[in-house]
Enzyme design. Structure first.
Site, PDB file in Angstrom:
ATOM      1  N   HIS A   1       5.791   5.460  38.282  1.00  0.00           N
ATOM      2  CA  HIS A   1       5.874   3.895  38.874  1.00  0.00           C
ATOM      3  C   HIS A   1       7.378   4.088  38.554  1.00  0.00           C
ATOM      4  O   HIS A   1       7.492   3.360  37.654  1.00  0.00           O
ATOM      5  CB  HIS A   1       4.875   3.039  39.083  1.00  0.00           C
ATOM      6  CG  HIS A   1       3.527   4.209  39.533  1.00  0.00           C
ATOM      7  ND1 HIS A   1       2.206   2.687  39.240  1.00  0.00           N
ATOM      8  CD2 HIS A   1       2.769   4.823  39.602  1.00  0.00           C
ATOM      9  CE1 HIS A   1       1.122   3.230  40.343  1.00  0.00           C
ATOM     10  NE2 HIS A   1       1.417   4.528  39.462  1.00  0.00           N
TER      11      HIS A   1
ATOM     12  N   GLU B   1       8.160   0.692  38.309  1.00  0.00           N
ATOM     13  CA  GLU B   1       8.130  -0.486  37.138  1.00  0.00           C
ATOM     14  C   GLU B   1       8.067  -0.204  36.179  1.00  0.00           C
ATOM     15  O   GLU B   1       8.391  -0.612  34.957  1.00  0.00           O
ATOM     16  CB  GLU B   1       7.028  -1.164  37.523  1.00  0.00           C
ATOM     17  CG  GLU B   1       7.186  -1.935  38.878  1.00  0.00           C
ATOM     18  CD  GLU B   1       6.444  -1.377  40.083  1.00  0.00           C
ATOM     19  OE1 GLU B   1       6.492  -0.187  40.363  1.00  0.00           O
ATOM     20  OE2 GLU B   1       5.228  -1.809  40.429  1.00  0.00           O
TER      21      GLU B   1
ATOM     22  N   CYS C   1       0.865  -2.942  40.302  1.00  0.00           N
ATOM     23  CA  CYS C   1      -0.707  -2.162  40.621  1.00  0.00           C
ATOM     24  C   CYS C   1      -1.082  -3.151  38.340  1.00  0.00           C
ATOM     25  O   CYS C   1      -0.280  -3.863  38.120  1.00  0.00           O
ATOM     26  CB  CYS C   1      -0.729  -0.832  40.185  1.00  0.00           C
ATOM     27  SG  CYS C   1       0.400   0.056  38.909  1.00  0.00           S
TER      28      CYS C   1
ATOM     29  N   CYS D   1       0.579  -1.674  35.668  1.00  0.00           N
ATOM     30  CA  CYS D   1       2.625  -2.165  36.230  1.00  0.00           C
ATOM     31  C   CYS D   1       2.610  -3.735  35.900  1.00  0.00           C
ATOM     32  O   CYS D   1       3.467  -4.094  34.523  1.00  0.00           O
ATOM     33  CB  CYS D   1       3.366  -1.956  37.656  1.00  0.00           C
ATOM     34  SG  CYS D   1       3.428   0.221  37.359  1.00  0.00           S
TER      35      CYS D   1
END
Length: 206
Positions: free
Chosen positions: A109, A111, A139, A142
Site C-alpha cells: 500500500h 503508506e 486500513c 497501515c
C-alpha cells in the site's frame, strides 16, 4: 517647535501625531500596507519564512495535492488510486502510491511503501516527528504500521467505509491504549480525493 509623536511603524519609525480621525485612519493604512509589503519582500528573500507564514490549511492542501498526484499515477498503472507522502519539517522524505499488482505484494500500500522508503532515508525504523499525508483513510495494516513507525501526525483526505481503520470501520488511533499516539486530521481536499477513487472503481466496473 518640537514635533510630538503618537503612532509608530512596526520597526519603531515614528509618525507625526494625527490631527484628526481621518489622518489617523490614513496613517494606520499606510502602516499596514508597509508591514504587508515588508513581509512580502521577506518571503522572497527568505523562502523558509514564507512557508512559516502559510496557514495550516494551505500547507495541508499543498502536500495533499502531492499525494493526489501519486494516486493518479497509481490509476495509470491499474492500481487502486491511493497516494501518500511523508514529511519531516518541510522535507519530503518519501512519496509513493499503491503497487500491490506491480510488486505482487498484498502489503504494498502507498503508506507502507512510504514508511519503508523514509526508514531508508533516515537510517532508522523510528520515524519520529514526521507527518503522513494520504489520500484515503488508512486500513488496519497501515494504521498499525504508523504506530510502530512512531509518526507524529496523519492527514488523510477521504473516508474508506469498508476498510478504514481511523474513523470509519475501526478507530485504531483514537484512545487505543498503544504506547504511541498519532494525531489525526481528516477531510483535506476530501472531494478531490474521493473523486479519484470513485473514477477508478467506476472505470473498473464498465
Amino acid at each position: 517647535m518640537t514635533t510630538k509623536y503618537q503612532l509608530t511603524i512596526e520597526d519603531g519609525t515614528p509618525f507625526p501625531r494625527p490631527s484628526n480621525f481621518w489622518d489617523f485612519r490614513i496613517l494606520t493604512s499606510i502602516n499596514q500596507c508597509g508591514i504587508k509589503f515588508r513581509n512580502f519582500m521577506q518571503m522572497i528573500i527568505n523562502p523558509q519564512l514564507g512557508r512559516s507564514m502559510m496557514t495550516n490549511r494551505e500547507l495541508n492542501e499543498k502536500y495533499m495535492k502531492m499525494a493526489l498526484d501519486e494516486a493518479k499515477r497509481a490509476g495509470e498503472r491499474g492500481e487502486v488510486t491511493v497516494g501518500a507522502i511523508l514529511l519531516k519539517g518541510d522535507r519530503v522524505l518519501a512519496k509513493d502510491h499503491n503497487r500491490c499488482i506491480e510488486l505482487s505484494d498484498p502489503t504494498a500500500h502507498a503508506e507502507i511503501l512510504v514508511l519503508r522508503k523514509a526508514g531508508e532515508v533516515l537510517g532508522n525504523y523510528r520515524l519520529n516527528d514526521t507527518v503522513m499525508y494520504v489520500t484515503a483513510e488508512p486500513c488496519p495494516m497501515c494504521a498499525s504500521a504508523m504506530v510502530h513507525g512512531r509518526i507524529s501526525r496523519l492527514v488523510f483526505g477521504t473516508l474508506e467505509p469498508k476498510f478504514g481503520a481511523v474513523a470509519s470501520k475501526f478507530q485504531l488511533l483514537k484512545d487505543n491504549g498503544f504506547n504511541h499516539h498519532v494525531e489525526v486530521d481528516q477531510g483535506i481536499l476530501e472531494k478531490e480525493c474521493a473523486e479519484v477513487l470513485k473514477a477508478f472503481f467506476k472505470e473498473r466496473r464498465i
